[in-house]
Design an enzyme around this catalytic site. Structure first.
Site, short mmCIF file in Angstrom:
data_model
loop_
_atom_site.label_atom_id
_atom_site.label_comp_id
_atom_site.label_asym_id
_atom_site.label_seq_id
_atom_site.Cartn_x
_atom_site.Cartn_y
_atom_site.Cartn_z
N GLN A 45 49.77 31.96 39.31
CA GLN A 45 50.89 32.13 40.08
C GLN A 45 50.79 31.19 41.24
O GLN A 45 49.98 31.12 41.73
CB GLN A 45 51.20 33.67 40.61
CG GLN A 45 51.84 34.38 39.45
CD GLN A 45 51.05 35.24 38.40
OE1 GLN A 45 49.89 35.38 39.02
NE2 GLN A 45 51.42 35.57 37.57
N ASN A 63 55.65 32.44 38.61
CA ASN A 63 54.81 32.28 37.41
C ASN A 63 54.58 30.91 37.19
O ASN A 63 55.35 29.86 37.54
CB ASN A 63 55.38 33.18 36.20
CG ASN A 63 55.54 34.51 36.35
OD1 ASN A 63 54.95 35.39 37.04
ND2 ASN A 63 56.78 34.93 36.22
N CYS A 72 53.32 41.03 42.46
CA CYS A 72 52.03 40.58 41.68
C CYS A 72 51.18 41.30 42.39
O CYS A 72 50.94 40.93 43.75
CB CYS A 72 52.07 38.98 42.09
SG CYS A 72 50.50 38.27 41.64
N ASN A 74 47.67 41.51 42.38
CA ASN A 74 46.34 40.96 42.97
C ASN A 74 46.87 39.87 44.00
O ASN A 74 45.97 39.63 45.02
CB ASN A 74 45.76 40.05 41.77
CG ASN A 74 44.77 41.01 41.19
OD1 ASN A 74 44.28 42.21 41.27
ND2 ASN A 74 44.73 40.84 39.51
N ASN A 158 57.72 44.65 37.99
CA ASN A 158 57.96 44.11 36.95
C ASN A 158 57.86 44.82 35.64
O ASN A 158 56.99 45.86 35.69
CB ASN A 158 57.23 42.72 36.95
CG ASN A 158 55.90 42.69 37.18
OD1 ASN A 158 55.35 43.87 36.89
ND2 ASN A 158 55.22 41.74 37.77
N ASN A 191 55.49 42.08 30.57
CA ASN A 191 54.04 41.82 30.54
C ASN A 191 53.50 42.71 29.11
O ASN A 191 54.29 43.67 29.18
CB ASN A 191 53.41 42.26 31.77
CG ASN A 191 54.08 41.22 32.91
OD1 ASN A 191 53.61 40.32 33.25
ND2 ASN A 191 55.01 42.09 33.69
N ARG A 210 53.86 37.95 31.65
CA ARG A 210 55.08 37.28 31.61
C ARG A 210 55.23 36.03 32.44
O ARG A 210 54.74 36.03 33.57
CB ARG A 210 56.13 38.12 31.96
CG ARG A 210 57.71 37.52 32.17
CD ARG A 210 58.55 38.71 32.63
NE ARG A 210 58.40 38.92 33.84
CZ ARG A 210 59.05 39.53 34.92
NH1 ARG A 210 60.27 40.10 34.55
NH2 ARG A 210 58.77 39.63 36.23
N CYS A 218 45.39 41.12 35.89
CA CYS A 218 46.83 41.33 36.42
C CYS A 218 46.73 42.71 37.02
O CYS A 218 46.55 43.91 36.45
CB CYS A 218 47.79 41.39 35.28
SG CYS A 218 49.36 41.55 35.64
N GLY A 219 46.94 42.65 38.35
CA GLY A 219 47.20 43.98 39.14
C GLY A 219 48.41 44.76 38.66
O GLY A 219 47.89 46.04 38.61
#
EC number: 5.1.1.7
Length: 274
Positions: A45, A63, A72, A74, A158, A191, A210, A218-219
């Site tokens: 990202q 993205n 997001c 992380n 998300n 996702n 996604r 992915c956090g």
């Protein structure tokens, strides 16, 4: 155009971070895609930091396909660490398109972010029609052509779908991921996570993100997986979500708000020529 930027990652989930508080320019979708392309700079990202007079900063997430991401996890932790090193503050508040996120800098490159209360109603995911979000009855097929039916939908800024399976390596996520991401049930795409519960304090996962594809971590997927496992009484309120390069610790407090704790990388200064 010369752009000053930073490169950071959380467990291999990597970002190009551009501070627009001191640089006045706009990036179009094609430029974002170029920066994210691994034949150029490369990242999962791209993150833009923007001025906010009330709190530490606004952040926007994009993205690698140029699409906007509402949250997001992380990336938020990385930006919080970056701004903490700039200001000396141990608590950082960032405004995203999904709301305000508060992070605590714990030292030794550990950052904890409160992601907030998850959404589980079908309209909030969102789904294209009313279904039980805890059992979507979506079919996935493993490498042995065995069918598995399930899927739990959670929105943590998300949309996510989580499949609890016996063996995450039994599935070709590179093949399954884009099919589920673009499933007609998800008007905003989603996702996709494959998860295996190891014990009540540990889940192993693989994630198709996604707009970005296969990712090392992915956090928000970690958060969504922990919530889904808690709803089904598979784990404790605090559990580790294990990725290829390490784990994130996810806790759900008495208000049902999610807290995510994990490491961030050192900060690397880069220059981008567009």
């Amino acid at each position: 155009m010369d752009i000053k930027a930073f490169k950071m990652d959380g467990l291999g989930n990597d970002f190009v971070i551009i501070d627009q508080r001191s640089q006045d320019f706009n990036l179009d979708k094609d430029q974002i895609i170029k920066i994210c392309d691994r034949s150029f700079i490369g990242c999962d990202q791209l993150i833009l930091i923007k001025k906010n007079k009330e709190i530490d900063a606004n952040v926007e997430f994009f993205n690698s396909d140029g699409s906007i991401s509402g949250a997001c996890g992380n990336g938020t932790r990385c930006v919080a660490d970056l701004l903490s090193k700039e200001s000396g503050k141990k608590e950082i508040t960032l405004l995203t398109t999904s709301g305000s996120l508060k992070s605590k800098i714990l030292g030794n490159n550990l950052v904890e972010t409160e992601i907030g209360i998850p959404k589980v109603n079908w309209q909030e995911i969102p789904l294209s029609k009313q279904l039980d979000t805890q059992d979507l009855k979506i079919e996935i097929i493993d490498r042995n052509n065995t069918k598995h039916i399930g899927g739990i939908a959670i929105n943590v800024g998300n949309p996510h779908i989580i499949f609890f399976v016996d063996d995450i390596e039994a599935f070709d996520l590179k093949n399954i991921g884009p099919k589920i991401e673009n499933h007609p049930l998800f008007p905003e795409k989603c996702n996709v996570t494959l998860a295996k519960v190891i014990n009540r304090n540990l889940i192993k996962v693989k994630v198709w993100e996604r707009g970005a594809g296969l990712t090392k971590a992915c956090g928000t997927a970690a958060c969504a997986t922990a919530v889904a496992a808690n709803i089904n009484n598979l784990v404790e309120k605090t559990t580790d979500i294990e990725f290829v390069l390490g784990s994130l610790t996810i806790s759900i407090d008495e208000r049902n708000s999610i807290h995510m704790k994990g490491p961030v990388s050192d900060i690397k200064n880069i220059n981008i020529k567009l």
